[in-house]
Design an enzyme around this catalytic site. Structure first.
Site, mmCIF file in Angstrom:
data_model
loop_
_atom_site.group_PDB
_atom_site.id
_atom_site.type_symbol
_atom_site.label_atom_id
_atom_site.label_comp_id
_atom_site.label_asym_id
_atom_site.label_seq_id
_atom_site.Cartn_x
_atom_site.Cartn_y
_atom_site.Cartn_z
ATOM 1 N N SER A 141 0.935 -0.972 -0.018
ATOM 2 C CA SER A 141 -0.247 0.094 0.143
ATOM 3 C C SER A 141 0.948 1.124 -0.007
ATOM 4 O O SER A 141 2.055 1.136 0.566
ATOM 5 C CB SER A 141 -0.734 0.099 1.493
ATOM 6 O OG SER A 141 -1.550 1.377 1.565
ATOM 7 N N TYR A 154 -1.991 -0.790 10.492
ATOM 8 C CA TYR A 154 -1.950 -0.673 9.026
ATOM 9 C C TYR A 154 -0.848 -0.353 8.445
ATOM 10 O O TYR A 154 -0.011 -1.230 7.653
ATOM 11 C CB TYR A 154 -3.168 -0.018 8.592
ATOM 12 C CG TYR A 154 -3.408 -0.403 7.022
ATOM 13 C CD1 TYR A 154 -3.919 -1.620 6.658
ATOM 14 C CD2 TYR A 154 -2.974 0.415 6.225
ATOM 15 C CE1 TYR A 154 -4.082 -2.136 5.237
ATOM 16 C CE2 TYR A 154 -3.319 0.207 4.693
ATOM 17 C CZ TYR A 154 -3.727 -0.914 4.230
ATOM 18 O OH TYR A 154 -4.050 -1.227 3.041
#
Length: 298
Positions: A141, A154
């Site tokens: 990501s 995350y």
């Protein structure tokens, strides 16, 4: 014959394939004529995602953080569909909110699924990839190089999988296995839609430059990622313009801290800043399935 033609009739494995990007990737690879193994915790959703695919498929309800279950699943995939030529470690969950008040179990689950689950996926399917001289793609990501406040688990997990994949690439290069990293930006999944329901996360995103806060359709993102599979790319950017951002990575921590120092006090005054728990329908399904699994084995 191009790489996409060479993939026809071969086997692909996609984790987190019950919904979102995983299901979209299964569609893209099936469109290239690959047999597809769909892995995830939601058995019914996996079957629903597999049903319209125009190729031979198999669905395996499995927790990517369970070493032994993943080992058995890898053996079953090879027996059912053949040694995998492509393995995509896509399974992922997220949670938001202040680290100091975060739920320890939810925070740990994000690390377990996103980082440890990816490593277990690689370990389980490496024998098949060695046999096929295949390609392992780690879905990361932009959180790997632009860590944001209120998303500590995350961001830590995605920075971790980036480093893991880079290490694995160097380790396996002489064995003719490709290892790629997909840097995925805002994608229209239930996880992102759920995050936008929380005022602080939505407002922090609003402070990004206009182009950087755009959300992209999930099938478009899957198409960009699948093009990377076609070429066994070391890096995949979805959207492609993210490649231009890489040289700026050393500046991001300073910029994020400067924005957060101004924005967070105001947001804390204007709205409640609470932990979100696992985000999205998929995140909640992961949590409920895990709790059921643990109760059944106690």
């Amino acid at each position: 014959m191009g790489q996409s033609d060479a993939l026809r009739g071969r086997t692909a494995v996609v984790t987190g394939a019950a919904r979102g990007l995983g299901a979209a990737l299964a569609r893209e690879l099936a469109g290239r004529g690959m047999r597809v193994a769909l892995l995830g915790l939601e058995a019914e959703r996996l079957e629903k995602a597999a049903r319209p695919l125009p190729v031979e498929t198999r669905c395996y309800a499995v927790d990517v953080t369970d070493d032994e279950a993943m080992r058995r699943t890898a053996e079953a995939v090879t027996n059912d569909l053949g040694a995998p030529s492509v393995v995509i470690a896509n399974a992922g969950v997220a949670e938001g909110g202040p680290f100091a008040t975060s739920d320890a179990a939810s925070w740990r689950r994000v690390i377990e699924v996103n980082l440890i689950g990816s490593a277990i996926t690689a370990r389980s399917f490496l024998p098949g990839l060695l046999a096929s001289h295949g390609y392992f793609l780690q879905v990361a990501s932009t959180a790997a190089f632009g860590s944001a406040p209120m998303m500590s688990a995350y961001c830590a997990s995605k920075a971790g999988v980036e480093s893991f994949a880079q290490s694995l690439r160097a380790e396996l290069a002489h064995q003719r296995i490709g290892v790629g990293i997909a840097y995925v930006h805002w994608t229209d999944t239930d996880m992102i839609r759920d995050a936008d329901r929380h005022t602080v996360l939505r407002e922090l995103r609003a402070h990004m430059p206009p182009g950087a806060r755009k959300t992209y359709p999930v099938q478009r993102v899957a198409s960009w990622v699948a093009q990377g599979v076609d070429h066994k790319s070391a890096t995949v950017y979805a959207p492609p313009w993210l490649r231009l951002v890489q040289p700026l990575r050393p500046l991001f921590p300073y910029a994020v801290t400067a924005v957060s120092r101004r924005a967070l006090p105001r947001l804390a005054r204007d709205s409640s800043v609470e932990p979100t728990g696992l985000l999205g329908v998929g995140g909640r399904a992961d949590w409920h399935a895990l709790r059921r699994h643990r109760s059944e084995h106690q």
